[in-house]
Write a protein that holds these residues in place. Structure first.
Motif, mmCIF file in Angstrom:
data_model
loop_
_atom_site.group_PDB
_atom_site.id
_atom_site.type_symbol
_atom_site.label_atom_id
_atom_site.label_comp_id
_atom_site.label_asym_id
_atom_site.label_seq_id
_atom_site.Cartn_x
_atom_site.Cartn_y
_atom_site.Cartn_z
ATOM 1 N N LEU A 153 0.953 -1.218 -0.101
ATOM 2 C CA LEU A 153 -0.157 0.056 0.325
ATOM 3 C C LEU A 153 0.822 1.595 -0.278
ATOM 4 C CD1 LEU A 153 -3.067 -0.451 2.694
ATOM 5 C CD2 LEU A 153 -2.654 -1.211 0.179
ATOM 6 N N PHE A 154 0.527 2.413 -0.980
ATOM 7 C CA PHE A 154 0.637 3.091 -0.469
ATOM 8 C C PHE A 154 -0.342 4.725 -0.962
ATOM 9 C CE2 PHE A 154 3.781 1.060 -3.752
ATOM 10 C CZ PHE A 154 5.316 1.136 -3.515
ATOM 11 N N GLY A 155 0.105 5.205 0.126
ATOM 12 C CA GLY A 155 -0.984 6.781 0.716
ATOM 13 C C GLY A 155 -1.035 7.995 -0.205
ATOM 14 N N LEU A 201 8.234 9.226 3.269
ATOM 15 C CA LEU A 201 7.768 10.485 3.675
ATOM 16 C C LEU A 201 6.869 11.328 2.564
ATOM 17 C CD1 LEU A 201 9.142 11.899 6.530
ATOM 18 C CD2 LEU A 201 7.369 10.519 6.627
ATOM 19 N N CYS A 202 7.585 10.672 1.280
ATOM 20 C CA CYS A 202 7.949 11.598 0.584
ATOM 21 C C CYS A 202 5.753 12.264 0.039
ATOM 22 C CB CYS A 202 8.275 11.351 -0.711
ATOM 23 S SG CYS A 202 7.912 9.658 -1.776
ATOM 24 N N GLU A 203 5.340 11.187 -0.055
ATOM 25 C CA GLU A 203 3.973 11.021 -0.962
ATOM 26 C C GLU A 203 3.128 12.267 0.216
ATOM 27 O OE1 GLU A 203 5.680 8.275 -0.419
ATOM 28 O OE2 GLU A 203 4.028 6.776 -0.987
ATOM 29 N N PRO A 226 10.523 0.597 4.609
ATOM 30 C CA PRO A 226 10.619 2.047 4.537
ATOM 31 C C PRO A 226 11.313 1.689 3.481
ATOM 32 C CG PRO A 226 11.584 -0.130 6.097
ATOM 33 C CD PRO A 226 10.633 -0.089 5.306
ATOM 34 N N SER A 227 11.448 2.790 2.500
ATOM 35 C CA SER A 227 11.573 3.098 1.307
ATOM 36 C C SER A 227 12.386 4.377 1.108
ATOM 37 C CB SER A 227 10.550 2.755 0.269
ATOM 38 O OG SER A 227 9.928 3.745 0.102
ATOM 39 N N ASP A 228 12.991 5.167 1.919
ATOM 40 C CA ASP A 228 12.879 6.300 2.845
ATOM 41 C C ASP A 228 15.278 6.003 2.139
ATOM 42 O OD1 ASP A 228 12.718 5.214 4.982
ATOM 43 O OD2 ASP A 228 14.136 6.401 5.244
ATOM 44 N N PRO A 268 6.666 7.427 -13.699
ATOM 45 C CA PRO A 268 4.775 7.459 -13.917
ATOM 46 C C PRO A 268 4.908 7.080 -12.136
ATOM 47 C CG PRO A 268 6.282 5.593 -15.448
ATOM 48 C CD PRO A 268 7.407 6.474 -14.233
ATOM 49 N N PHE A 269 5.479 7.063 -11.244
ATOM 50 C CA PHE A 269 4.910 6.469 -10.045
ATOM 51 C C PHE A 269 4.970 7.772 -9.232
ATOM 52 C CE2 PHE A 269 5.991 6.590 -5.697
ATOM 53 C CZ PHE A 269 5.089 5.841 -4.462
ATOM 54 N N ARG A 270 5.989 8.468 -9.784
ATOM 55 C CA ARG A 270 6.103 9.945 -9.065
ATOM 56 C C ARG A 270 4.599 10.269 -9.869
ATOM 57 N NH1 ARG A 270 12.469 11.250 -8.816
ATOM 58 N NH2 ARG A 270 12.355 9.635 -7.513
ATOM 59 N N GLU A 271 4.131 10.849 -10.808
ATOM 60 C CA GLU A 271 3.067 11.385 -11.558
ATOM 61 C C GLU A 271 2.006 10.584 -10.643
ATOM 62 O OE1 GLU A 271 1.584 10.324 -15.769
ATOM 63 O OE2 GLU A 271 -0.203 10.307 -14.301
ATOM 64 N N VAL A 327 15.861 -5.266 -4.074
ATOM 65 C CA VAL A 327 16.311 -4.398 -5.021
ATOM 66 C C VAL A 327 15.613 -4.154 -6.129
ATOM 67 C CG1 VAL A 327 17.595 -5.498 -6.989
ATOM 68 C CG2 VAL A 327 18.552 -6.111 -4.965
ATOM 69 N N LYS A 328 15.831 -2.523 -6.471
ATOM 70 C CA LYS A 328 14.891 -1.689 -6.471
ATOM 71 C C LYS A 328 15.492 -0.552 -7.930
ATOM 72 C CE LYS A 328 10.837 1.691 -5.802
ATOM 73 N NZ LYS A 328 11.033 2.978 -5.240
ATOM 74 N N PRO A 329 15.289 -0.093 -8.916
ATOM 75 C CA PRO A 329 14.604 -1.118 -9.873
ATOM 76 C C PRO A 329 14.829 -2.701 -9.793
ATOM 77 C CG PRO A 329 14.579 1.047 -10.986
ATOM 78 C CD PRO A 329 15.611 0.935 -9.671
ATOM 79 N N VAL A 339 9.639 -1.694 -11.430
ATOM 80 C CA VAL A 339 8.983 -0.151 -10.903
ATOM 81 C C VAL A 339 7.735 0.234 -12.042
ATOM 82 C CG1 VAL A 339 10.190 0.014 -9.282
ATOM 83 C CG2 VAL A 339 10.789 0.617 -11.670
ATOM 84 N N SER A 340 7.371 1.118 -11.948
ATOM 85 C CA SER A 340 6.378 1.840 -12.699
ATOM 86 C C SER A 340 7.036 2.639 -14.120
ATOM 87 C CB SER A 340 5.880 3.510 -11.877
ATOM 88 O OG SER A 340 7.274 4.102 -11.983
ATOM 89 N N GLY A 341 8.093 2.837 -14.227
ATOM 90 C CA GLY A 341 8.539 2.886 -15.613
ATOM 91 C C GLY A 341 8.980 1.742 -16.340
HETATM 92 C C1 PBG Z 1 8.415 6.278 -1.600
HETATM 93 C C2 PBG Z 1 9.020 5.332 -3.203
HETATM 94 C C3 PBG Z 1 9.000 5.250 -4.599
HETATM 95 C C4 PBG Z 1 8.883 4.077 -5.277
HETATM 96 C C5 PBG Z 1 8.396 3.419 -4.411
HETATM 97 N N1 PBG Z 1 8.582 3.704 -3.070
HETATM 98 C C6 PBG Z 1 9.279 6.768 -5.326
HETATM 99 C C7 PBG Z 1 10.474 7.379 -5.185
HETATM 100 O O1 PBG Z 1 11.874 6.625 -5.201
HETATM 101 O O2 PBG Z 1 10.830 8.408 -6.035
HETATM 102 C C8 PBG Z 1 9.068 3.796 -6.681
HETATM 103 C C9 PBG Z 1 8.055 3.115 -6.946
HETATM 104 C C10 PBG Z 1 8.018 2.462 -9.098
HETATM 105 O O3 PBG Z 1 8.640 3.565 -9.311
HETATM 106 O O4 PBG Z 1 7.241 2.117 -9.074
HETATM 107 N N2 PBG Z 1 9.973 6.563 -2.050
#
Ligand code: PBG
Length: 327
Positions: A78-80, A121-123, A165-167, A204-207, A248-250, A274-276
């Motif tokens: 979940l993302f809020g 916290l970015c959202e 945690p993704s920070d 695309p995620f940031r959009e 690991v991401k992307p 990821v989104s892209g």
């Molecule tokens: C929040 C977060 C991001 C993604 C997942 N958690 C964005 C970012 O780091 O800018 C990206 C996920 C995606 O692109 O599908 N920090």
């Protein structure tokens, strides 16, 4: 004389033998579906660069979760997207926040479905950075870690099964572990976004989440795509701090690191498609340049082959559907 490869050639045409020697297998229960829950949406809001993915009001999140459960997916992530943002991102740790309410609603209705929450916290910040800013607009590590830990506890209190945690702040896994333990959530595991790179693939995620940094970029806290060994070091640090799973991401351009992290630890490894990466496949398929089903199955299989135990993907529902059709 028949060479070993030639000897297998006739039998390889048989599905039975292909099954017998297959090294990796795509399975719905290893796939995780990300969901965007929006506090302001009243209907499903399409995300332009991610056809098939939407920002969801609470009721629709539950509908998606129900579908994920019915398809046998391993979990939802979940993302809020809150109604109000501020400098600190305080809506992130609000016990009545949008994610907290979504967690509680999903767990009430679908207690068996695993709920993972993205902790960042970015959202929630007006400036779109993953933490609180100090002087000169630089993210302050320790002040952020404290808020990240508070957010993780709030998710656990709402019923989250796993916090992620993704920070990318230093020391956040240790801080989250300590906070969860002292608040009575010693059995809530941490899936750490460990090897998270600065990447064009998050566009695309940031959009979708409205979380583009208002100024600057995330180079101060996310990894340089040129550095593989540093990524392994970060993963090992997270493991040492108490992470239960590493991410690991992307995914697509980082198969070497999925493999390297897998070999460096005994923890389960997740890859985030990821989104892209999703957007590229959808765009090419829509143009008729690639076959969507074959492409997606090949990509997801390759991530397992690289070493991922868990794959997080916006294709998860489609993949699960295709898997159930083919069996
Ligand atoms: C929040 C977060 C991001 C993604 C997942 N958690 C964005 C970012 O780091 O800018 C990206 C996920 C995606 O692109 O599908 N920090």
């Amino acid at each position: 004389m028949a060479f070993p490869t030639t000897r297998m050639r006739r039998l390889r045409a048989s599905p039975a033998l292909r099954g017998l020697v297959r090294e990796t297998e795509l399975r719905a229960d290893r796939l995780v579906l990300p969901l965007f829950v929006s506090e302001t949406a009243t209907t499903r809001e399409p995300i332009e660069a991610m056809p098939g993915v939407e920002r969801l009001p609470l009721e629709e999140v539950i509908a998606e979760a129900r579908e994920a459960a019915a398809l046998g997916l391993g979990a939802v992530l979940l993302f809020g997207i809150p109604a109000e943002k501020d400098l600190e991102g305080s809506a992130a740790w609000d016990d009545e926040g949008v994610v907290q309410r979504a967690i509680a609603a999903i767990k009430r209705e679908l207690p068996q479905l695993l709920v993972i929450t993205d902790v960042c916290l970015c959202e929630y910040t007006t400036h779109g950075h993953c933490g609180v800013l100090g002087e000169e607009g630089v993210v302050e590590n320790d002040a952020t870690v404290e808020r990240i830990a508070r957010t993780a506890v709030s998710h656990a209190r709402a019923g989250a099964d796993i916090v992620a945690p993704s920070d990318m702040m230093d020391g956040r896994v240790r801080a989250i572990r300590a906070e969860l333990d002292s608040e009575g959530y010693a059995e809530t595991p941490i899936l750490a976004y460990s090897a998270k790179f600065v990447s064009a693939f998050y566009g695309p995620f940031r959009e979708a989440a409205g979380s583009s940094p208002a100024f600057g970029d995330r180079r101060g806290y996310q990894l340089d795509p040129a550095n593989g060994r540093e990524a392994v070091r970060e993963a090992l640090l997270d493991a040492e701090e108490g992470a239960d799973m590493l991410m690991v991401k992307p995914a697509l351009a980082y198969g070497d690191l999925i493999r390297a992290v897998k070999q460096a630890t005994a923890l389960p490894v997740a890859a985030y498609n990821v989104s892209g990466e999703y957007a590229m496949v959808k765009a090419a398929a829509a143009a008729g340049y690639v076959d969507e089903r074959a492409t997606v199955c090949e990509i997801l299989t390759s991530l397992h082959r690289a070493g991922a135990d868990i794959v997080i993907s916006y294709h998860a529902k489609d993949a699960a559907r295709w898997l159930s059709e083919s069996s």
